[in-house]
Design an enzyme around this catalytic site. Structure first.
Site, short mmCIF file in Angstrom:
data_model
loop_
_atom_site.label_atom_id
_atom_site.label_comp_id
_atom_site.label_asym_id
_atom_site.label_seq_id
_atom_site.Cartn_x
_atom_site.Cartn_y
_atom_site.Cartn_z
N HIS A 138 27.62 49.01 -15.96
CA HIS A 138 28.18 50.20 -15.33
C HIS A 138 29.60 49.85 -14.89
O HIS A 138 29.86 49.67 -13.71
CB HIS A 138 27.38 50.62 -14.11
CG HIS A 138 26.08 51.27 -14.45
ND1 HIS A 138 25.07 50.60 -15.08
CD2 HIS A 138 25.62 52.52 -14.24
CE1 HIS A 138 24.04 51.43 -15.24
NE2 HIS A 138 24.35 52.59 -14.74
N LYS B 67 24.69 61.90 -5.78
CA LYS B 67 25.32 63.01 -6.50
C LYS B 67 24.45 64.26 -6.41
O LYS B 67 24.96 65.38 -6.37
CB LYS B 67 25.55 62.62 -7.95
CG LYS B 67 26.30 63.67 -8.77
CD LYS B 67 26.85 63.08 -10.06
CE LYS B 67 25.76 62.67 -11.00
NZ LYS B 67 25.10 63.83 -11.64
#
Length: 933
Positions: free
Chosen positions: A152, A585
């Site tokens: 990531h 999120k």
């Protein structure tokens, strides 16, 4: 002058300021020499004005910045951008060097153990836990502390840039540790100038997107720079510390600290991770490992020229030397060297047998390869035992001790590699396998209960579904190829290579059974009356809803006989991964943190009821918006009983470089993880103080109320506010980040403008670039304001929570950090990039109001008059670096405006140059923020 805490701190920071001045001066001299005096004077004027504006906030200084920077020709703009980006990277090196300097100074003067050290946590255990030695021994007997490097990336630096920066760090460290002669100082200064010149002429951003294998190589570099040496050293130092604290015990610890990796095995949303990629990843990892062993064995040969004419050896050592292909008459009386030459030859043969490159330094003769890493360890132990039994015990405590430990830690495979894939892919694979075999042609249409029944029946059977004579879709063939490759690689390199299979977006029982089915088809699981699995199947709960159902999901799994049998085959241990990024999120910072905490409580209850040991894997990113923040505090903020000696934590993006690029800093961060895990496992860290009994009774209901309001505020903004997606995309460099070549995977899971489909990394990274840091604080102010409106006398309760509850205290500390790193004035200028004036004003007004509510609420609870009042080190860091970020933000906005205008009008002149300039500003701002992704 009387010394106060402030003057004392200033005095201690003098070496830091000297280093920053030195690096700034060398960079400035390089700029003048290479780009001319006019550019140097421009950069210097911008620097002085930015520093002055940061200190005084004068509108005239802001206007002067506009005058200096607006309208710059593209080439001059690039030079200014690069100068400030490099200065921030150099300032980071100076800060890291200063932290190491201060830590060494404390050790030299014999200061008491500092918080975060293993000695500090061990002393806490001794104070608080009866029969501490027994509990510590039990802890280390089964402990697993595992930072996991992930695919990531938000690391925007190239390897060539990192190499130059590491050289500079080494030079600063040498200046600090050694007293140099004038000639040596001159040589060191000249070398520093050479490296900075090299840096200035090195391309700052990548011209092509990283391949997965590039990411793998980057990850392996951290083993070469840090993990190969520091993991064994930390294990040895831990044993020595325990001997000193508990001399009556024999301390020979099993490996308890292992660095894992996702890089090359994480397929979630990354179509470039294939079976071939996995095989090449393992080959590269194994090559690096055996190369390290060969170098260490060769060095040991020089360390141990002992003659048996002078000192006897064991019969086992004599036999080991006799098997060596070394027939040199010069070494006939040197059994240790001959034994090590034999070990070297066997290692070289092992490399050949595993299909790895031949060593650069050829073996003296041929020999049989090692079948396992354990066999290599056994040979090294023969050498160790012989030395210990014949007066050479002191010779076993250095390189040999570390090499024995390294073999235990790294095997021939380097690091345990996790496989990961999205649950939706597994569903399609299972559906096609079942349909092709004639078992069920409408699996995707079945209810969850029907799916579980179908899968349970297949797992309890022994017949295969897969046939090499059938044709499968490209996706299914690729997934099966990965599973088959995993089986073959485990057979060659051992089970420790590929121990875990992670299911992202897991939301039900069938998600885990589908993976078990795939493993069964590949021979990694067995059916029958008592099914077994060779790989741990790990659910990853990521959304708010998934976290809320996590306990029930695991309860249903453990109630299912076929799955309970799989758990039994894994030693009655079940790992569960919790996703910080996507839950944030989905529901915002406050709700994400609270739902993660509650999920852990629910999982602990369910696991206890079923008699299964829980191991938690925390999917944290670098930024607070992705679960980041100081690791020590984060581990101690877990619910009591949630750690229990086992913890895995992802390390992502630029955080990997900041934590592990150098041995000294890497050692410190590894020790932090072990210390926090020990303290969280053995002390009742949640129940210290007079309010110990009020955590669940009083604090949890308040947190539930706060979370409900914060969730609604966050969802209203991100998912319900008309035009918010447009505002986000236009006011941040999201699109430009997607083309930055910082990783091998796309920025979104699927082609879409929706926030739901956007990966968490670009979501958080974009808000960091515009200095708003929204994912790390939005909703908290509304929650506190609503709570105090409903409960006017509720402030003392919030203050007690902050004082006595590690979870809430850490939450406030992270908000404090994020707010201090944000800048509404800068963010307002990014808002000007939004074309729709009404949308711009409406959304930014919401953001600004919530930011002020959050800051005011934080200060109400903590009683602090300003941000970071209790974190002077970070406050100093921000004061040093942020004035140099303002010009980069200013130039990024200007470059974004020019680039987007050119795209809108169809003009393509200088497009590539503008995009490259934007990428360099992203690089510099990320360096200034340090934990932005």
């Amino acid at each position: 002058m009387t010394e106060t805490p402030e003057t004392g701190r200033l005095e201690k920071d003098l070496p830091l300021r000297d280093d920053i001045r030195l690096l700034g001066r060398v960079l400035g001299d390089t700029l003048r020499e290479q780009e001319g005096d006019e550019i140097f004077q421009l950069v210097e004027s911008v620097r002085q004005t930015a520093v002055r504006f940061a200190r005084e906030g004068s509108p005239s200084d802001r206007a002067e910045l506009h005058r200096l920077l607006d309208g710059l020709p593209p080439e001059d703009m690039h030079r200014v951008v690069r100068a400030f980006a490099y200065f921030l990277q150099l300032a980071n090196i100076a800060e890291d060097t200063h932290r190491s300097r201060r830590r060494r100074e404390h050790e030299i003067i014999g200061s008491p153990p500092r918080e975060g050290s293993l000695a500090f946590s061990l002393d806490a255990v001794i104070r608080e836990v009866p029969d501490a030695a027994d509990h510590v021994a039990a802890f280390f007997a089964t402990a697993l502390v595992s930072p996991v490097l992930t695919a990531h990336p938000t690391e925007v630096q190239r390897q060539s840039t990192q190499h130059a920066l590491q050289q500079i760090a080494d030079l600063l460290d040498r200046r600090d540790r050694l007293t140099l002669t004038p000639d040596e100082r001159q040589e060191a200064d000249e070398t520093l100038k050479q490296v900075v010149l090299t840096l200035w002429h090195t391309r700052m951003v990548r011209s092509e997107r990283l391949r997965v294998i590039d990411e793998v190589k980057n990850g392996i570099n951290y083993f070469r720079s840090t993990f190969f040496t520091e993991l064994p050293r930390l294990h040895g130092d831990t044993e020595d510390l325990l001997h000193a604290r508990f001399p009556a015990y024999e301390w020979s610890l099993p490996p308890f600290l292992r660095v894992g990796s996702w890089i090359g095995g994480d397929r979630d949303g990354n179509p470039f991770v294939t079976a071939e990629t996995l095989q090449e990843t393992v080959r590269l990892q194994a090559s690096a490992t055996i190369e390290f062993y060969l170098d260490e064995v060769h060095a040991l040969g020089y360390d141990l020229p002992l003659s048996e004419r002078l000192v006897p050896v064991t019969a086992e050592l004599s036999a080991l030397a006799a098997r060596s292909p070394d027939a040199s008459s010069q070494r006939l009386d040197e059994p240790y060297r001959r034994a090590l030459i034999g070990i070297y030859s066997r290692l070289a043969a092992t490399a050949h047998a595993l299909g790895l490159p031949a060593p650069i330094r050829q073996a003296i003769g041929t020999d049989a390869p090692y079948a396992t890493a354990a066999a290599l360890r056994d040979d090294l132990v023969v050498i160790r035992d012989s030395l210990q039994q014949h007066g050479g015990a002191r010779l076993t405590t250095g390189r040999l001790r570390r090499l024995v430990r390294a073999v235990e830690l790294f095997g021939f495979h380097l690091a345990p590699l996790d496989l990961r894939q999205n649950s939706e892919v597994h569903e399609r694979v299972a559906a096609e396998l079942l349909s092709s075999a004639g078992v069920c042609t409408d699996y995707a249409l079945r209810t969850e209960a029907e799916r579980v029944a179908i899968l349970s029946k297949e797992l309890a059977g022994t017949r295969p579904l897969y046939s090499p004579h059938l044709s499968y879709s490209e996706e299914v063939a690729g997934e099966l190829a990965i599973a088959f490759a995993a089986r073959e690689l485990r057979e060659r390199f051992g089970d420790a290579l590929l121990p875990h299979y992670i299911i992202s977006k897991c939301d039900g029982v069938s998600d885990l059974l589908e993976v078990a089915l795939v493993l069964k088809e590949a021979g990694l699981a067995r059916g029958g009356a008592s099914p077994t699995t060779e790989m741990q199947i790990i659910p990853l709960f990521e959304t708010i809803d998934d976290l809320r159902r996590a306990g029930n999901t695991m309860d249903a799994l453990f109630t299912l006989p076929v799955y309970r049998s799989l758990v039994t085959s894994q030693g009655n241990v079940q790992e569960v991964m919790l996703g910080y990024s996507d839950s944030n999120k989905d529901g915002g910072f406050l709700t994400s943190g609270w739902e993660l905490y509650q999920a852990e409580l629910a999982l602990m209850r369910v696991f206890a009821e079923h008699g299964v040991k829980l191991r938690l894997f925390h999917g944290r990113g670098g930024s607070v918006g992705r679960g980041g923040g100081p690791s020590y505090e984060a581990i101690l903020a877990q619910p009591a009983g949630a750690v229990s000696g086992h913890i895995r934590i992802t390390e992502q993006g630029e955080v990997i470089a900041s934590k592990y690029a150098t041995p000294d800093v890497g050692r410190r961060n590894l020790e932090l993880l072990v210390a926090a895990t020990l303290e969280a496992s053995l002390t009742d860290h949640e129940r210290r103080g007079e309010h110990a009994d009020h955590v669940a009774q009083d604090f949890h209901p308040v947190m539930e109320r706060l979370s409900a309001v914060a969730f609604r505020a966050y969802r209203d903004l991100v998912y319900e506010t008309p035009g918010f997606v447009q505002y986000f995309r236009e006011s941040t460099p999201l699109a430009e980040i997607a083309t930055l070549n910082i990783g091998s995977r796309p920025a979104s899971r699927r082609p879409s403008e929706r926030i739901e489909d956007l990966r968490a990394i670009p979501w958080v990274f974009s808000w960091a670039q515009c200095r708003l840091m929204l994912p790390g604080w939005y909703g908290f102010g509304s929650a506190i304001a609503a709570y105090l409106a409903d409960t006017p006398d509720g402030l003392p309760m919030l203050q007690r929570m902050a004082q006595h509850w590690p979870f809430f205290r850490t939450l406030l500390s992270n908000i404090d950090m994020v707010l201090a790193k944000s800048d509404l004035a800068v963010a307002s200028r990014y808002a000007e990039l939004v074309q729709d004036v009404e949308l711009r004003q409406r959304v930014f007004a919401m953001l600004s109001a919530e930011w002020h509510r959050t800051r005011d609420s934080l200060q109400q609870i903590t009683g602090q008059a300003e941000l970071l009042a209790e974190n002077p080190l970070l406050k100093r860091s921000i004061a040093n670096r942020f004035p140099y970020m303002d010009p980069l933000n200013h130039l990024q906005i200007e470059l974004l405006r020019r680039y987007r205008d050119a795209q809108a009008t169809g003009a393509d002149t200088d497009d590539e140059r503008r995009r490259r300039g934007i990428h360099i500003t992203i690089n510099g701002i990320a360096a200034g923020l340090r934990n932005s992704g």
